[in-house]
Write a protein that holds these residues in place. Structure first.
Motif, mmCIF file in Angstrom:
data_model
loop_
_atom_site.group_PDB
_atom_site.id
_atom_site.type_symbol
_atom_site.label_atom_id
_atom_site.label_comp_id
_atom_site.label_asym_id
_atom_site.label_seq_id
_atom_site.Cartn_x
_atom_site.Cartn_y
_atom_site.Cartn_z
ATOM 1 N N MET A 218 0.870 -0.937 0.199
ATOM 2 C CA MET A 218 -0.133 0.259 0.028
ATOM 3 C C MET A 218 0.975 1.132 -0.310
ATOM 4 O O MET A 218 1.605 1.399 0.527
ATOM 5 C CB MET A 218 -0.761 -0.056 1.433
ATOM 6 C CG MET A 218 -2.017 1.053 1.459
ATOM 7 S SD MET A 218 -3.555 0.854 0.533
ATOM 8 C CE MET A 218 -4.167 2.184 0.971
ATOM 9 N N PHE B 253 -2.701 6.791 -6.143
ATOM 10 C CA PHE B 253 -2.639 6.258 -4.729
ATOM 11 C C PHE B 253 -3.100 7.392 -3.756
ATOM 12 O O PHE B 253 -3.458 8.591 -3.627
ATOM 13 C CB PHE B 253 -1.611 5.813 -3.949
ATOM 14 C CG PHE B 253 -0.274 7.223 -4.344
ATOM 15 C CD1 PHE B 253 0.796 6.470 -5.662
ATOM 16 C CD2 PHE B 253 -0.050 7.986 -3.801
ATOM 17 C CE1 PHE B 253 1.807 7.695 -6.443
ATOM 18 C CE2 PHE B 253 1.305 8.990 -4.266
ATOM 19 C CZ PHE B 253 1.811 8.691 -5.665
ATOM 20 N N HIS C 84 -8.535 8.136 -1.851
ATOM 21 C CA HIS C 84 -8.518 6.547 -0.900
ATOM 22 C C HIS C 84 -9.862 6.089 -1.103
ATOM 23 O O HIS C 84 -11.049 6.666 -0.894
ATOM 24 C CB HIS C 84 -8.111 6.948 0.342
ATOM 25 C CG HIS C 84 -8.719 7.031 1.356
ATOM 26 N ND1 HIS C 84 -9.506 7.362 1.856
ATOM 27 C CD2 HIS C 84 -9.282 6.025 1.668
ATOM 28 C CE1 HIS C 84 -10.273 7.458 2.470
ATOM 29 N NE2 HIS C 84 -10.518 5.964 3.035
ATOM 30 N N LEU D 106 -4.295 -0.582 8.722
ATOM 31 C CA LEU D 106 -3.357 -0.889 7.254
ATOM 32 C C LEU D 106 -2.333 -2.225 8.364
ATOM 33 O O LEU D 106 -1.716 -2.858 7.482
ATOM 34 C CB LEU D 106 -2.251 -0.008 7.079
ATOM 35 C CG LEU D 106 -3.191 1.271 5.945
ATOM 36 C CD1 LEU D 106 -2.288 2.283 6.143
ATOM 37 C CD2 LEU D 106 -3.645 0.509 4.979
ATOM 38 N N ARG E 152 -0.103 -5.260 6.449
ATOM 39 C CA ARG E 152 -0.646 -5.016 4.930
ATOM 40 C C ARG E 152 1.152 -4.271 5.065
ATOM 41 O O ARG E 152 1.664 -3.506 6.186
ATOM 42 C CB ARG E 152 -0.854 -4.266 3.973
ATOM 43 C CG ARG E 152 -2.759 -5.115 4.194
ATOM 44 C CD ARG E 152 -3.580 -3.916 3.247
ATOM 45 N NE ARG E 152 -3.385 -3.995 1.820
ATOM 46 C CZ ARG E 152 -4.104 -3.170 1.548
ATOM 47 N NH1 ARG E 152 -4.964 -2.267 1.902
ATOM 48 N NH2 ARG E 152 -4.266 -3.023 0.092
ATOM 49 N N VAL F 245 3.170 -0.752 4.008
ATOM 50 C CA VAL F 245 2.731 0.245 3.858
ATOM 51 C C VAL F 245 4.498 0.889 3.205
ATOM 52 O O VAL F 245 5.177 1.191 4.189
ATOM 53 C CB VAL F 245 1.802 0.967 4.528
ATOM 54 C CG1 VAL F 245 1.784 2.353 4.414
ATOM 55 C CG2 VAL F 245 1.260 0.333 5.126
#
Lengths: 239, 57
Positions: free
Chosen positions: A1, A24, B34, B44, B47, B49
């Protein structure tokens, strides 16, 4: 991400995001970049910070010095991300059914609502139901904003995931209705076609440069003159 | 000889790499582009980042 954090106000950031069509999430008025810099003694920008799945800072440096090796190390142990990732909701609510919280974190919203119903009457279940309903409403708003600015790829995929997940839930009716509206809206369908044509032209730009792709970009402008895609194509050609 | 080797190894034995520090919370007055739950360390979790600290200037 990927997240881009700026401490500048939205009035400065948003036009930039729009002009360069950044793909993004971009934060305005954020202090986190400065705090990360202070943690590692870094004052200048741009600067990149890589967090592992636990939120620990595992690497930082100039964006140009980021390598696949760094990314691979950071991603070790990360969850697999599928089409339901955008539906995911994580939070802590006292007394909320743990399995419902797990389902919500996995993006299984219908399953989460079902588990909440089994414990209807408990405070925690009620609070989680409210949070998830607000989350669905937020998602719909974000999707509509994205469709409104001609950003179709991720937003329509998110709408599809939401519709599929909630098809048997009362909240799903309005989502299916919105899907139908989009399918029947000629203006939106024209915008989608234009966006797809622009995507192909942008691939050419990436592989062969703007000069070689100019004809494709001009074709987007000619075929779909009043679309967001045409506006972007004009910007790239310099019209 | 063995004693020398042991003495030489002491600094290495004393070295304990510090754990990677936790990131400060990801905050923002507003977000553009987003989809999904507002980004935060909690939302998050699970994940990797990549944070880009940047500015428009």
């Amino acid at each position: 991400m990927v997240l881009a954090l700026s401490n500048e106000p939205a009035s400065k950031v948003e036009p930039y995001v729009e002009q360069y069509n950044l793909p993004f999430p971009v934060a305005s008025g954020s202090t986190a970049g400065g705090k990360l810099g202070a943690m590692v003694g870094q004052k200048g920008i741009p600067h990149s910070y890589l967090l592992d799945p636990e939120g620990r800072l595992v690497w930082h440096g100039h964006p140009n010095s980021l390598t696949k090796k760094h990314l691979k190390l950071a991603m070790a142990g990360a969850d697999r991300v599928g089409p339901k990732a955008v539906l995911s909701w994580r939070g802590e609510i006292d007394g909320a059914p743990p399995k419902a919280l797990e389902a919500a974190a996995d993006g299984e919203l219908a399953q989460a609502f079902k588990l909440i119903e089994k414990e209807a009457g408990s405070e925690g279940a009620g609070a989680l139901d409210e949070s998830l309903s607000a989350h669905v409403a937020d998602l719909r708003k974000q999707i509509d904003l994205a469709v409104g600015r001609g950003d179709f790829g991720q937003s329509l995929a998110a709408l599809e995931s939401l519709a599929k997940d909630l098809k048997r839930h009362p909240l799903g009716e309005a989502i299916l209705e919105r899907q139908r509206e989009i399918e029947e809206d000629e203006t939106i369908q024209n915008e989608i076609e234009a966006a797809e044509a622009l995507d192909k032209a942008l691939e050419l730009v990436a592989n062969r440069g703007i000069k070689k792709a100019k004809k494709s970009l001009q074709s987007v402008v000619k075929r779909f003159p009043s679309t967001h895609a045409a506006k972007r194509a004009r910007g790239l050609i310099g019209e | 000889m063995k004693r020398l080797a042991l003495l030489a190894a002491l600094p290495l034995l004393a070295f304990v790499p510090a754990e990677d520090p936790m990131s400060p919370e990801i905050d923002a007055k507003s977000w553009s582009r987003h989809l999904g739950q507002t980004p935060s360390l909690q939302s998050l979790r699970g994940r990797a980042v990549l944070i880009e600290a940047w500015a428009t200037w």
